[in-house]
Structure formats: C-alpha cells, structure tokens
Design a protein around this motif. Structure first.
Motif, mmCIF file in Angstrom:
data_model
loop_
_atom_site.group_PDB
_atom_site.id
_atom_site.type_symbol
_atom_site.label_atom_id
_atom_site.label_comp_id
_atom_site.label_asym_id
_atom_site.label_seq_id
_atom_site.Cartn_x
_atom_site.Cartn_y
_atom_site.Cartn_z
ATOM 1 N N ARG A 22 -2.946 -4.812 -6.844
ATOM 2 C CA ARG A 22 -2.081 -4.126 -6.384
ATOM 3 C C ARG A 22 -0.508 -4.425 -6.653
ATOM 4 N N THR A 23 0.094 -3.566 -7.355
ATOM 5 C CA THR A 23 1.514 -4.121 -7.643
ATOM 6 C C THR A 23 2.342 -2.729 -7.473
ATOM 7 N N LEU A 24 3.659 -2.735 -7.397
ATOM 8 C CA LEU A 24 4.750 -1.770 -7.384
ATOM 9 C C LEU A 24 5.866 -1.864 -8.092
ATOM 10 N N PRO A 25 6.108 -0.744 -8.846
ATOM 11 C CA PRO A 25 7.274 -0.922 -9.632
ATOM 12 C C PRO A 25 8.711 -1.280 -8.781
ATOM 13 N N GLY A 26 9.411 -2.236 -9.250
ATOM 14 C CA GLY A 26 10.594 -2.738 -8.485
ATOM 15 C C GLY A 26 10.375 -4.030 -7.535
ATOM 16 N N VAL A 27 9.025 -4.150 -7.457
ATOM 17 C CA VAL A 27 8.488 -5.334 -6.387
ATOM 18 C C VAL A 27 7.976 -6.414 -7.141
ATOM 19 N N THR A 28 8.771 -7.721 -7.136
ATOM 20 C CA THR A 28 8.034 -8.795 -7.872
ATOM 21 C C THR A 28 7.028 -9.427 -7.262
ATOM 22 N N ARG A 29 5.906 -9.498 -7.791
ATOM 23 C CA ARG A 29 4.654 -9.861 -6.699
ATOM 24 C C ARG A 29 4.854 -11.415 -6.967
ATOM 25 N N LEU A 50 21.108 0.727 -1.013
ATOM 26 C CA LEU A 50 21.406 -0.365 -0.329
ATOM 27 C C LEU A 50 21.787 -1.724 -1.281
ATOM 28 N N PRO A 51 22.610 -2.578 -0.989
ATOM 29 C CA PRO A 51 22.863 -3.516 -1.951
ATOM 30 C C PRO A 51 21.812 -4.677 -1.949
ATOM 31 N N MET A 52 20.588 -4.147 -2.497
ATOM 32 C CA MET A 52 19.560 -5.079 -2.503
ATOM 33 C C MET A 52 19.347 -5.911 -3.885
ATOM 34 N N THR A 53 19.321 -7.419 -3.476
ATOM 35 C CA THR A 53 19.349 -8.410 -4.709
ATOM 36 C C THR A 53 18.198 -8.573 -5.225
ATOM 37 N N SER A 54 17.093 -8.767 -4.496
ATOM 38 C CA SER A 54 15.784 -8.883 -4.950
ATOM 39 C C SER A 54 14.681 -8.238 -3.993
ATOM 40 N N CYS A 55 13.664 -8.007 -4.471
ATOM 41 C CA CYS A 55 12.535 -7.344 -3.971
ATOM 42 C C CYS A 55 11.420 -7.936 -4.102
ATOM 43 N N TRP A 56 10.661 -8.836 -3.222
ATOM 44 C CA TRP A 56 9.369 -9.707 -3.719
ATOM 45 C C TRP A 56 8.335 -9.096 -2.659
ATOM 46 N N GLY A 57 7.041 -9.087 -2.937
ATOM 47 C CA GLY A 57 6.059 -8.529 -2.374
ATOM 48 C C GLY A 57 4.751 -9.470 -2.549
ATOM 49 N N TYR A 58 3.750 -9.383 -1.522
ATOM 50 C CA TYR A 58 2.543 -9.905 -1.718
ATOM 51 C C TYR A 58 1.441 -9.186 -1.177
ATOM 52 N N ASP A 59 0.189 -9.025 -1.827
ATOM 53 C CA ASP A 59 -1.023 -8.186 -1.118
ATOM 54 C C ASP A 59 -2.138 -8.774 -1.463
ATOM 55 N N LEU A 88 9.970 2.260 -0.283
ATOM 56 C CA LEU A 88 10.863 2.163 -1.742
ATOM 57 C C LEU A 88 11.512 3.464 -2.032
ATOM 58 N N PRO A 89 10.972 4.565 -1.765
ATOM 59 C CA PRO A 89 11.784 5.848 -2.231
ATOM 60 C C PRO A 89 12.950 5.663 -1.346
ATOM 61 N N ALA A 90 12.837 5.525 0.268
ATOM 62 C CA ALA A 90 14.001 5.422 0.907
ATOM 63 C C ALA A 90 15.067 4.409 0.605
ATOM 64 N N LEU A 91 14.653 3.115 0.399
ATOM 65 C CA LEU A 91 15.696 2.290 -0.125
ATOM 66 C C LEU A 91 16.053 2.643 -1.525
ATOM 67 N N LYS A 92 15.517 3.251 -2.334
ATOM 68 C CA LYS A 92 16.371 3.805 -3.547
ATOM 69 C C LYS A 92 17.463 4.931 -3.299
ATOM 70 N N ARG A 93 16.851 5.771 -2.292
ATOM 71 C CA ARG A 93 18.086 6.960 -1.996
ATOM 72 C C ARG A 93 18.996 6.277 -1.188
ATOM 73 N N GLY A 128 0.800 -1.344 0.078
ATOM 74 C CA GLY A 128 -0.073 0.044 -0.009
ATOM 75 C C GLY A 128 0.921 1.102 0.081
ATOM 76 N N ALA A 129 0.365 2.495 0.425
ATOM 77 C CA ALA A 129 0.862 3.564 0.489
ATOM 78 C C ALA A 129 2.236 3.863 1.091
ATOM 79 N N VAL A 130 2.369 3.035 2.353
ATOM 80 C CA VAL A 130 3.235 3.520 3.135
ATOM 81 C C VAL A 130 4.758 2.801 2.277
ATOM 82 N N VAL A 131 4.350 1.705 1.702
ATOM 83 C CA VAL A 131 5.497 1.072 1.034
ATOM 84 C C VAL A 131 5.873 1.996 -0.507
ATOM 85 N N GLU A 132 4.830 2.348 -1.071
ATOM 86 C CA GLU A 132 5.176 3.116 -2.317
ATOM 87 C C GLU A 132 5.540 4.547 -1.912
ATOM 88 N N THR A 133 5.187 5.053 -0.950
ATOM 89 C CA THR A 133 5.515 6.606 -0.879
ATOM 90 C C THR A 133 6.714 6.774 0.086
#
Length: 362
Positions: free
Chosen positions: A39-46, A25-34, A17-22, A9-14
């Motif tokens: 509901r999907t978000l760019p950069g998060v493999t659902r 961090l050495p992030m290999t993969s980012c997965w998510g479930y809702d 994720l913006p904090a992780l991008k700024r 939801g909104a807290v992840v999107e706003t």
C-alpha cells in the motif's frame, strides 16, 4: 510542516490528501507507514516500519489505521518525540482499550499532545445560527439578517441527529456501502466493532455535544439502543461478535435534552441526510445538513425558511481550521486539546457499552 500518516487506506487517499492539496498548506514533507507493504500513495514517502516513521522530524502524526489499531500505534507515538498526534475516529475500539487510553492520558505531557479527531467538529453552522453569529464563512441564500436569534440550552426541547448514507447494490441485489468522498463502491468488508454505532455514531454525537456545550449545556449523556440491524436488515443477534450493524436508532438525553440518533450506512440509492435538527421551545427548528458541494443551515418557522450555505468538503474545513496551520486548535487553544479528546472518549465509551448490551459481553 512535516506530516506523517500511519495507515494509508481509503480515508487518507480520498479525504486527507485531497484536502491538504486544496488547502495549499506549507507542507515540507509527507511520510507514511502501512502494515500492508503493497500500500502506497502518491505524494507520501513510505517508511518501512512504524519506528522509522516515528524517527522522522514530524510536526504532526496522523493515526489513520483501522480502529482496533489506533491505540497500539498511539502508545508507540507517545513514546516518541512527535509533538502533535491526531487520531481518527473512533479514538479506540474496545472498552479495554479505553481503560488503557485513559491511563496513558493521565500524564499531562501525553494528554496535551493527543487530539481525538472527528471531522464533524468543523460543522458549526447550527451553533453559529443559535448564537446569532453567522460569520462570513456562511452565505445567506436570500436577504437574511446577520443575527436572527440567540438561544441557550434552556430553549431546546429536543435534538435529532442523522447520518443516513447512500448505498448501492451488488450483483446479488444486496445493498453495498459507497465511499463517502467518491461515491464509488466501498470494497471494505465491515466487521464488528466498525458498524454504524461506533463508526458513524461518533460523528453525530460529537456534533450534537459540541453544539450543546457551547450553548451552555453540560457534558452529561445517556443513551439506549432502540434498534440495530445488519447490512441486509436482519436484527443483530445476542452473542454475535462479528456482524457489523448497518442501521441503528439510538435514543436518550444530552444535558437533559431528549435526543434521537438515526444511523444507516445502507439508506438506499441517492438517500443522504447528514446533520442535526434542533427543536426550540417556540416551535422553530434549526437544521444543518450536508448538501452537494457543502453545507446548508436553516431556520424554519412554520412554512418559512431562512437559509445559509457554505461550500467545500468537510475535511477541508476540519484540517484547515482545527488541525494544521497557524490557527490550529493546538495553537489557538492548547488547553482545549486534552478536554476535547476526553469528550470524544466519553462518547465512544457510551457507544461501546451499547454494543456490549446488544451482543453480550465480549
């Protein structure tokens, strides 16, 4: 580093994720479930199910669902092999959930994996000033001395906590909440228990309690509810278990120190005050507040003010210093993870008890 999100939801999107991008961090993969399949978000493999997400080789799972769903997801996560589980505030949403959560965390192998997050944990400027240790993260606005005072809990005569959020208006002229990160209208329809007492009261309490604790105080906490109103300014009626509080005033003591908490999600256009004021026995005041682009800490002595600032978003500081990376809380102080979570649980319990007294047993 492999990260998983439950709730997109909104807290992840706003915020997340913006904090992780700024932070880069050495992030290999980012997965998510809702639970909402749309509901999907760019950069998060659902992932198509919670079980599928938990089967991934996650280093950290972030539970960012609605508050009522935190505990069911956490219980499933504890049955998996995920080594670190971070739960957004509040860690649970009912007294029954808190009872069950405490049972789950009696097992040491569970307790060491679960961190109850409050992103205000990174707001330590008032504490640094009180200890006389304004480090290089804090920049003096003038030629302030590096260490101006060193106080203990005995020097404090009162603490005020504020979380007053700017709001807008809908077409009917009624106040509406704004997203804390973007300033855009918040489209969520807030319902009890996610009013200001639980949803944002947790922030203020966490900041106040952590500050007092590191100044030598204990964990004792007593609160009473002075006023609570809904979004339109109408007092919450006894028996109402649906309407969210939009404004509340809490009063009590923390480690024997008188405290007041002022909470308002609909403070008005341009009205924003987020932080604490620590009143000292000698008349001075230590104040920390959010300002555009960062934080300001002040030492007020009569008409004189010395101040320091720190730039950046709260989530940047929180995730970068406490949640991820080589110096996260899990790495530098693993035994503190369970203790911090227990303090957050105690705060949520007090706030939920206030809601019960306000509305009646439910």
């Amino acid at each position: 580093m492999n990260i998983g999100f439950v709730g997109l939801g909104a807290v992840v999107e706003t915020a997340w994720l913006p904090a992780l991008k700024r932070l880069s961090l050495p992030m290999t993969s980012c997965w998510g479930y809702d639970s909402n399949p749309q509901r999907t978000l760019p950069g998060v493999t659902r992932c198509e199910s919670l079980q599928a997400l938990l089967a991934r080789p996650l280093d950290t799972l972030c539970i960012t669902t609605t508050s009522l769903q935190h505990l069911p997801v956490l219980e499933a996560a504890l049955a998996s092999t995920v080594p670190r589980i971070v739960v957004e505030k509040p860690v649970a949403a009912t007294l029954a959930q808190l009872t069950h959560l405490r049972e789950l965390l009696t097992l040491p192998e569970h307790a060491k994996r679960v961190l109850a997050l409050d992103h205000w944990m990174a707001r330590d400027g008032a504490l640094c000033l009180a200890l006389g240790k304004m480090d290089t993260r804090w920049h003096p606005e003038h030629s302030n001395e590096a260490a101006l005072l060193t106080i203990s809990v005995d020097d404090i005569v009162g603490i005020e906590g504020f979380l007053l959020e700017p709001s807008g208006f809908n077409r009917a002229g009624e106040p509406i909440a704004l997203n804390f990160a973007t300033g855009e209208p918040d489209t969520r329809q807030l319902r009890h228990p996610d009013g200001v007492i639980l949803d944002i009261g947790t922030h203020v309490l966490a900041m106040m309690r952590e500050t007092v604790r590191y100044l030598g105080g204990d964990d004792s906490l007593e609160l009473q509810l002075i006023t609570a109103k809904d979004r339109l300014g109408t007092p919450i009626a006894y028996g109402d278990t649906q309407t969210a509080e939009g404004e509340a005033h809490l009063q009590g003591n923390l480690s024997g120190i008188p405290v007041n908490l002022w909470l308002n999600k609909y403070a008005g256009p341009g009205v924003e005050r987020k932080g604490i004021s620590i009143h000292l026995r000698d008349g001075r005041i230590i104040r920390q507040s959010r300002v555009p682009g960062g934080e300001r800490v002040e030492l007020l002595t009569g008409e004189k003010a010395l101040s320091w600032t720190r730039s950046g978003a709260i989530y940047d500081h929180c995730l970068g210093e406490h949640i991820f990376g080589p110096h996260s809380l899990f790495v530098r102080a693993p035994l503190e993870v369970a203790k911090l979570t227990q303090r957050r649980i105690a705060e949520v319990e007090q706030l939920l008890q206030l809601q019960q007294a306000l509305r009646g047993p439910h």
